[in-house]
Design a protein around this motif. Sequence first.
Motif, PDB file in Angstrom:
ATOM      1  N   TYR A  89      54.739   6.832 -27.851  1.00  0.00           N
ATOM      2  CA  TYR A  89      55.288   7.433 -26.635  1.00  0.00           C
ATOM      3  C   TYR A  89      55.077   8.934 -26.503  1.00  0.00           C
ATOM      4  CZ  TYR A  89      59.126   7.993 -30.009  1.00  0.00           C
ATOM      5  OH  TYR A  89      59.870   8.273 -31.114  1.00  0.00           O
ATOM      6  N   GLY A 106      51.099   7.687 -26.449  1.00  0.00           N
ATOM      7  CA  GLY A 106      51.262   6.725 -25.362  1.00  0.00           C
ATOM      8  C   GLY A 106      50.360   7.008 -24.186  1.00  0.00           C
ATOM      9  N   HIS A 111      53.274   8.643 -21.251  1.00  0.00           N
ATOM     10  CA  HIS A 111      53.962   7.516 -20.593  1.00  0.00           C
ATOM     11  C   HIS A 111      53.029   6.405 -20.113  1.00  0.00           C
ATOM     12  CE1 HIS A 111      52.729   9.984 -17.158  1.00  0.00           C
ATOM     13  NE2 HIS A 111      52.634   8.827 -16.542  1.00  0.00           N
ATOM     14  N   LEU A 114      53.646   2.909 -21.693  1.00  0.00           N
ATOM     15  CA  LEU A 114      54.917   2.373 -21.208  1.00  0.00           C
ATOM     16  C   LEU A 114      54.771   1.859 -19.784  1.00  0.00           C
ATOM     17  CD1 LEU A 114      57.941   1.811 -21.353  1.00  0.00           C
ATOM     18  CD2 LEU A 114      58.325   4.211 -20.720  1.00  0.00           C
ATOM     19  N   CYS A 135      61.860   5.582 -26.211  1.00  0.00           N
ATOM     20  CA  CYS A 135      60.943   6.613 -25.738  1.00  0.00           C
ATOM     21  C   CYS A 135      61.493   7.969 -26.163  1.00  0.00           C
ATOM     22  CB  CYS A 135      60.719   6.519 -24.235  1.00  0.00           C
ATOM     23  SG  CYS A 135      62.227   6.642 -23.281  1.00  0.00           S
ATOM     24  N   THR A 139      58.051  11.909 -23.444  1.00  0.00           N
ATOM     25  CA  THR A 139      57.312  10.827 -22.783  1.00  0.00           C
ATOM     26  C   THR A 139      57.147  11.105 -21.291  1.00  0.00           C
ATOM     27  OG1 THR A 139      58.257   9.291 -24.390  1.00  0.00           O
ATOM     28  CG2 THR A 139      57.230   8.325 -22.464  1.00  0.00           C
ATOM     29  N   VAL A 142      60.836   8.779 -17.718  1.00  0.00           N
ATOM     30  CA  VAL A 142      60.776   7.315 -17.832  1.00  0.00           C
ATOM     31  C   VAL A 142      61.700   6.638 -16.827  1.00  0.00           C
ATOM     32  CG1 VAL A 142      60.011   7.335 -20.224  1.00  0.00           C
ATOM     33  CG2 VAL A 142      62.450   7.217 -19.715  1.00  0.00           C
TER      34      VAL A 142
END
Length: 174
Positions: A89, A106, A111, A114, A135, A139, A142
């Motif tokens: 992440y 990530g 992000h 994700l 996370c 990140t 989110v």
Amino acid sequence: MIYEPEEDSLMIKRHIKDYIKKDANVLDLGTGSAILAAEANKFTKNVLAVDINPEAESYTKKHKIKFIQSNLFENVTEKFDLILFNPPYLPELEGEPEEVKTFTTGGKQGHELLEEFLKQAKPHLNKSAKMLIICSTLTGNVELLFKKHNYKFKLIDKEDSFFEKILLYEVQNT
């Protein structure tokens, strides 16, 4: 190489017992060392561990947990009551070794993985399914991603780390 459990893995592990009902179908996506799958296996025998790295299978065998090698949901067909997801992440760092990026990064902003997970997850969720997602404050936003992909969410735990806050969210389909 497999991601060795750190504070993020231990945080989600502490909460698993609160989310598993007997006979629940559980997916540990990105299982790595299988620490989360093994914890879930204490409460239900319906645990599937998935990882892009084939080396993860040797960790799941120790606990007699079914394993599938897959990039996210690519080779997964089942539906689940609980999905555990401790993804890489962090934002990409210039010069970071490729083998380390597999565990930490990530995407360019942190992000992207994700977001791809959120796009793919809905067909794999039973009606009242929940997801536990780890996370970081690094990140990105989110919560904006959860809203964008029509999930409801709540922050259930957080922990200060060296240069970030580790965040654990409960996420559900709307």
